[in-house]
Design an enzyme around this catalytic site. Structure first.
Site, PDB file in Angstrom:
ATOM      1  N   ASP A 132      51.792  43.509  46.075  1.00  0.00           N
ATOM      2  CA  ASP A 132      50.508  43.358  46.606  1.00  0.00           C
ATOM      3  C   ASP A 132      50.158  41.908  46.205  1.00  0.00           C
ATOM      4  O   ASP A 132      48.931  41.782  45.510  1.00  0.00           O
ATOM      5  CB  ASP A 132      49.518  44.529  46.224  1.00  0.00           C
ATOM      6  CG  ASP A 132      48.205  44.354  46.929  1.00  0.00           C
ATOM      7  OD1 ASP A 132      48.072  43.594  48.122  1.00  0.00           O
ATOM      8  OD2 ASP A 132      47.511  44.956  46.712  1.00  0.00           O
ATOM      9  N   CYS A 167      35.761  49.230  38.191  1.00  0.00           N
ATOM     10  CA  CYS A 167      36.221  48.217  37.171  1.00  0.00           C
ATOM     11  C   CYS A 167      34.930  47.914  36.566  1.00  0.00           C
ATOM     12  O   CYS A 167      34.017  47.292  37.017  1.00  0.00           O
ATOM     13  CB  CYS A 167      36.800  47.259  37.880  1.00  0.00           C
ATOM     14  SG  CYS A 167      37.481  45.975  36.554  1.00  0.00           S
ATOM     15  N   LYS A 197      39.509  49.941  34.004  1.00  0.00           N
ATOM     16  CA  LYS A 197      39.597  50.703  35.214  1.00  0.00           C
ATOM     17  C   LYS A 197      39.649  51.999  35.039  1.00  0.00           C
ATOM     18  O   LYS A 197      40.389  52.676  34.541  1.00  0.00           O
ATOM     19  CB  LYS A 197      40.856  50.051  36.146  1.00  0.00           C
ATOM     20  CG  LYS A 197      40.738  48.613  36.466  1.00  0.00           C
ATOM     21  CD  LYS A 197      41.802  48.140  37.268  1.00  0.00           C
ATOM     22  CE  LYS A 197      41.960  46.536  37.422  1.00  0.00           C
ATOM     23  NZ  LYS A 197      43.056  46.350  38.232  1.00  0.00           N
ATOM     24  N   GLY A 209      36.930  49.974  44.040  1.00  0.00           N
ATOM     25  CA  GLY A 209      37.831  49.867  44.859  1.00  0.00           C
ATOM     26  C   GLY A 209      38.410  51.092  45.208  1.00  0.00           C
ATOM     27  O   GLY A 209      37.872  52.303  44.866  1.00  0.00           O
ATOM     28  N   SER A 210      39.564  51.205  46.000  1.00  0.00           N
ATOM     29  CA  SER A 210      40.094  52.684  46.407  1.00  0.00           C
ATOM     30  C   SER A 210      40.480  53.597  44.946  1.00  0.00           C
ATOM     31  O   SER A 210      40.423  54.520  45.074  1.00  0.00           O
ATOM     32  CB  SER A 210      41.195  52.586  47.348  1.00  0.00           C
ATOM     33  OG  SER A 210      42.310  51.849  46.625  1.00  0.00           O
ATOM     34  N   TYR A 211      40.921  52.815  44.063  1.00  0.00           N
ATOM     35  CA  TYR A 211      41.397  53.506  42.872  1.00  0.00           C
ATOM     36  C   TYR A 211      40.089  54.106  41.903  1.00  0.00           C
ATOM     37  O   TYR A 211      40.140  54.902  41.289  1.00  0.00           O
ATOM     38  CB  TYR A 211      42.366  52.455  41.918  1.00  0.00           C
ATOM     39  CG  TYR A 211      41.419  51.208  41.841  1.00  0.00           C
ATOM     40  CD1 TYR A 211      40.433  51.164  40.632  1.00  0.00           C
ATOM     41  CD2 TYR A 211      41.404  50.082  42.239  1.00  0.00           C
ATOM     42  CE1 TYR A 211      39.820  49.986  40.150  1.00  0.00           C
ATOM     43  CE2 TYR A 211      41.041  48.763  42.009  1.00  0.00           C
ATOM     44  CZ  TYR A 211      40.159  48.945  40.916  1.00  0.00           C
ATOM     45  OH  TYR A 211      39.130  47.721  40.649  1.00  0.00           O
ATOM     46  N   GLY A 212      39.202  53.303  42.258  1.00  0.00           N
ATOM     47  CA  GLY A 212      37.776  53.783  41.484  1.00  0.00           C
ATOM     48  C   GLY A 212      36.820  52.555  40.845  1.00  0.00           C
ATOM     49  O   GLY A 212      36.901  51.691  41.681  1.00  0.00           O
ATOM     50  N   ILE A 243      31.883  45.624  37.213  1.00  0.00           N
ATOM     51  CA  ILE A 243      32.350  44.330  37.935  1.00  0.00           C
ATOM     52  C   ILE A 243      32.664  44.653  39.399  1.00  0.00           C
ATOM     53  O   ILE A 243      32.193  43.710  40.366  1.00  0.00           O
ATOM     54  CB  ILE A 243      33.428  43.972  37.210  1.00  0.00           C
ATOM     55  CG1 ILE A 243      33.057  43.670  35.832  1.00  0.00           C
ATOM     56  CG2 ILE A 243      34.139  42.788  37.992  1.00  0.00           C
ATOM     57  CD1 ILE A 243      34.631  43.075  35.110  1.00  0.00           C
ATOM     58  N   GLY A 244      33.133  45.697  39.908  1.00  0.00           N
ATOM     59  CA  GLY A 244      33.336  46.198  41.056  1.00  0.00           C
ATOM     60  C   GLY A 244      34.039  47.411  41.422  1.00  0.00           C
ATOM     61  O   GLY A 244      34.336  48.076  40.271  1.00  0.00           O
TER      62      GLY A 244
END
Length: 454
Positions: free
Chosen positions: A150, A22, A37, A17-20, A14-15
């Site tokens: 956030d 998804c 995630k 981010g900084s965390y990893g 799906i996408g």
């Protein structure tokens, strides 16, 4: 007990981010669509790992209809990866919805702009559901307080029924007792509170500020504070000046957003104050009733994470039956639409025929009137009726015999033939007029029947 990665089928990414990353996945046990995630904890310190464990435990405790639900966690020690399995929201997020409306508004600058704004009823429902979600976070049953820190459109998701769900608590921290000790600088600049910009301590009132920014953007399709650099943005946030939301929205909503965007955190309303506001009081009652019904339903039918093969097959069979029924309904709708088009065409043809019949009837009546005028007022009226009973024996000679016929016998018989022809045409016109009248009645009856069917 944590699950295994083999229990899920990865569909697509799906996408990231900084965390990893998804990814959208399917649970093999029952085919349920979920997301996970991926978090790489290999480079984390022990304190960061401990915080990660706290965050995962927090996700397990948050159970609310307007919070993205946690399902499972998977630990892959070989790759130092943690998979957090969560609810899949197929309606996207508020950031995508706002971007879509803003794009349509810019494309149609010469059109009706108000059509590309979100309805106030939808905005109030989003406000109510997000406030209920924040209430669950800010006033937990164990006495702890969770500050999201956030809150932004990209972290608010929509399900298939356009209900909002607050997600991404990966940056939240559990605050016990005194909630003013959080001083870590995290969050999105556009939605950061003045106390965050000033690097001072903050509490759950920072989430109220972010919620006000989000509500403002839902109405205006742009954040209340924008700038070309972070320094200028911080100055605007500290000043707390912003334009009114578009005038298509009520003054009550504008006032509520203004209260939430007060630069003094102690002047901002709490979640309880927002839920008691008269503007959303009815929506709050409706949402709380719906949430209560859902809890009762879950209590009667607790969800089972593992299913037997027989149960899975039965679910698949019922799903196939529902799909077949849905397809049959679609085909029936198509047939009904085709039938409706045919009836519309027949109605149009009937109206055309009726119009032609009325035209012919008018022409026939006009022709009949002309014939009557010709017979009663014409100069040759005596010749048209030479054998009239009123004049049959009126002309006699002196010896009692009948008078001599007209001098020009040829003209006499010609006039007599014309009179007979006119009488025949008049009789035929009357018959046609009666037939057309019957036809008109028939078409009127059919037209009423067609209109009744529609």
């Amino acid at each position: 007990m944590p699950g295994r990665a083999e229990d899920y089928e990865v569909l697509f990414t799906i996408g990231a981010g900084s965390y990893g990353k998804c990814r959208k996945v399917r649970r093999k046990a029952d085919g349920k669509i979920l997301v996970w995630k991926e978090l790489d904890y290999g480079a984390m310190t022990e304190s960061e790992k401990q915080m990660l464990v706290s965050e995962v435990n927090l996700l397990r405790e948050l159970r609310h209809p307007n919070i993205v639900r946690y399902y499972d966690r998977i630990i892959d020690r070989s790759s130092s990866t943690l998979y957090i399995v969560m609810e899949y929201c197929d309606g996207g997020d508020l950031a995508g919805l706002i971007a879509k409306c803003a794009k349509e508004r810019h494309v149609n600058l010469r059109g009706a702009l108000h059509e590309h704004f979100l309805d106030e009823s939808f905005v109030l429902r989003v406000l109510t559901q997000l406030t209920l979600a924040l209430k669950e976070c800010h006033r937990r049953s164990d006495g702890g307080v969770t500050v999201h820190r956030d809150l932004k459109p990209a972290n608010v998701f929509l399900d298939g029924k356009q209900n909002v769900k607050l997600g991404d608590f990966g940056l939240a921290r559990i605050l016990h007792r005194d909630t003013s000790f959080a001083t870590t600088f995290v969050g999105t600049p556009y939605y950061m509170s003045p106390e965050q910009m000033n690097y001072t301590s903050y509490n759950e009132k920072s989430d109220i500020w972010s919620l006000g920014c989000l509500m403002y953007e839902l109405c205006a399709l742009s954040p209340p504070f924008t700038a070309y650099n972070q320094k200028e943005l911080a100055e605007k946030i500290r000043e707390g000046r912003f334009r009114r939301i578009p005038y298509r929205y009520s003054d009550e909503l504008n006032d509520l957003i203004s209260e939430m965007l007060n630069v003094k955190d102690y002047c901002r309303p709490s979640v309880e104050d927002i839920l008691q506001h008269p503007l959303i009081e009815a929506v709050v009652t409706e949402e709380q009733k719906r949430n209560f019904d859902r809890r009762c339903l879950r209590a009667r039918e607790p969800e089972r994470l593992q299913y037997s093969d027989a149960a899975v097959n039965e679910l698949k069979r019922k799903e196939q039956q529902l799909q077949d029924r849905e397809q049959a309904i679609k085909e029936r709708e198509q047939r009904l639409e085709q039938r409706e088009r045919e009836l519309c065409l027949r109605e149009t043809l009937a109206e055309d025929k009726l119009a032609r019949a009325e035209n012919l009837l008018k022409r026939c009546n006009l022709h009949k009137l002309e014939q009557e005028v010709m017979c009663t007022e014409g100069p040759d009226n005596a010749l048209l009726f030479p054998l009239s009973t009123t004049k049959k024996n009126s002309v006699l000679n002196g010896s009692g015999e009948k008078a001599v016929p007209p001098h020009n016998l040829e003209n006499y018989f010609l006039s007599k033939g014309k009179s007979s022809e006119l009488n025949r045409r008049l009789y035929a016109a009357n018959l046609r007029a009666q037939a057309l009248a019957e036809l008109e009645k028939s078409y009127q009856l059919k037209s009423r029947q067609i209109l009744g069917m529609r």
